[in-house]
Design an enzyme around this catalytic site. Structure first.
Site, PDB file in Angstrom:
ATOM      1  N   CYS A   1     -30.390 -50.222 -47.572  1.00 11.84           N
ATOM      2  CA  CYS A   1     -31.523 -49.303 -47.389  1.00 11.84           C
ATOM      3  C   CYS A   1     -32.690 -49.684 -48.291  1.00 11.84           C
ATOM      4  O   CYS A   1     -33.851 -49.575 -47.893  1.00 11.84           O
ATOM      5  CB  CYS A   1     -31.108 -47.874 -47.699  1.00 11.84           C
ATOM      6  SG  CYS A   1     -29.765 -47.294 -46.679  1.00 11.84           S
TER       7      CYS A   1
HETATM    8  C1  BEZ Z   1     -26.494 -49.686 -47.732  1.00 17.02           C
HETATM    9  O1  BEZ Z   1     -27.498 -49.102 -47.356  1.00 17.02           O
HETATM   10  O2  BEZ Z   1     -26.538 -50.639 -48.461  1.00 17.02           O
HETATM   11  C2  BEZ Z   1     -25.155 -49.233 -47.267  1.00 17.02           C
HETATM   12  C3  BEZ Z   1     -24.925 -47.887 -47.031  1.00 17.02           C
HETATM   13  C4  BEZ Z   1     -23.669 -47.481 -46.616  1.00 17.02           C
HETATM   14  C5  BEZ Z   1     -22.664 -48.430 -46.429  1.00 17.02           C
HETATM   15  C6  BEZ Z   1     -22.929 -49.773 -46.656  1.00 17.02           C
HETATM   16  C7  BEZ Z   1     -24.172 -50.174 -47.085  1.00 17.02           C
END
Ligand code: BEZ
Length: 209
Positions: free
Chosen positions: A45
């Site tokens: 994100c």
């Molecule tokens: C991320 O945004 O990095 C993420 C969020 C949930 C699970 C895996 C990655």
């Protein structure tokens, strides 16, 4: 509620990093991309929000407003924005909703309980100037989105709303398009004075105007 293409995008009011947002007023007569991501302080994100901030001028050029959502509270978003600026070199330049009560996440069906019982999946909605949902995409948490693809779809939607054409596989702006099969030969000859290549009666390629 399950949203489908052609439905009116449900309206809502929610707090964001840019203050309270009433969606219909904030969007006005522009296009909008509404997207969710699983949580603050997560690596994928962080890269998505940094990239989207850098690409924002491309969305502005197309009169598309960008609105993000995470089910974390506002003070968390504000602290995370510092990390995004530090690690991605771009300042958050669009609102990120603090949907801690999951009002918008539930309205737009962004929580898929068999994937994760609490976090939102990576949902994307493209909404047109009339408030109609024109694209719905759902990515898993482990896959960061391709924002060039969103710009490509917006280019296609804006073009095909204004001309009687559709865009072929992997099309990008400037490439040949197909004439809608519903257009008769007589109408095609009038509508496409630049000419077209007929490969089959239903497969006619032309350069968009
Ligand atoms: C991320 O945004 O990095 C993420 C969020 C949930 C699970 C895996 C990655």
């Amino acid at each position: 509620m399950t949203l489908r293409l052609g439905d009116k995008a449900p309206d809502f009011t929610q707090n964001s990093t840019a203050g309270p947002i009433r969606f219909s007023e904030w969007k006005g007569g522009s296009w909008a991309v509404l997207f969710s991501h699983p949580a603050d302080f997560t690596p994928v994100c962080t890269t998505e929000l940094g990239l989207l901030a850098r690409l924002k001028p491309e969305f502005d050029k197309r009169d598309v407003k960008v609105l993000g959502l995470s089910v974390d509270p506002l003070d968390s978003h504000e602290r995370w924005a510092g990390d995004i600026a530090e690690t991605q070199g771009s300042t958050l330049n669009f609102p990120l909703m603090a949907d801690a009560d999951r009002k918008v996440a539930e309205l737009y069906d962004m929580i898929h309980p068999r994937a994760d019982s609490t976090a939102t999946v990576r949902s994307v909605f493209i909404i047109d100037p009339t408030g109609t949902v024109r694209l719905i995409l759902t990515y898993p948490a482990s896959t960061g989105r391709n924002f060039d693809e969103l710009l490509r779809v917006i280019d296609s939607l804006q073009l095909t709303d204004s001309q009687k054409v559709a865009t072929p596989a992997n099309w990008t702006a400037g490439e040949e398009v197909v004439i809608l099969p519903s257009i008769s030969k007589e109408d095609a000859d009038k509508l496409f004075p630049q000419g077209y290549r007929q490969l089959k009666p239903y497969l006619r390629m032309t350069q968009a105007r």
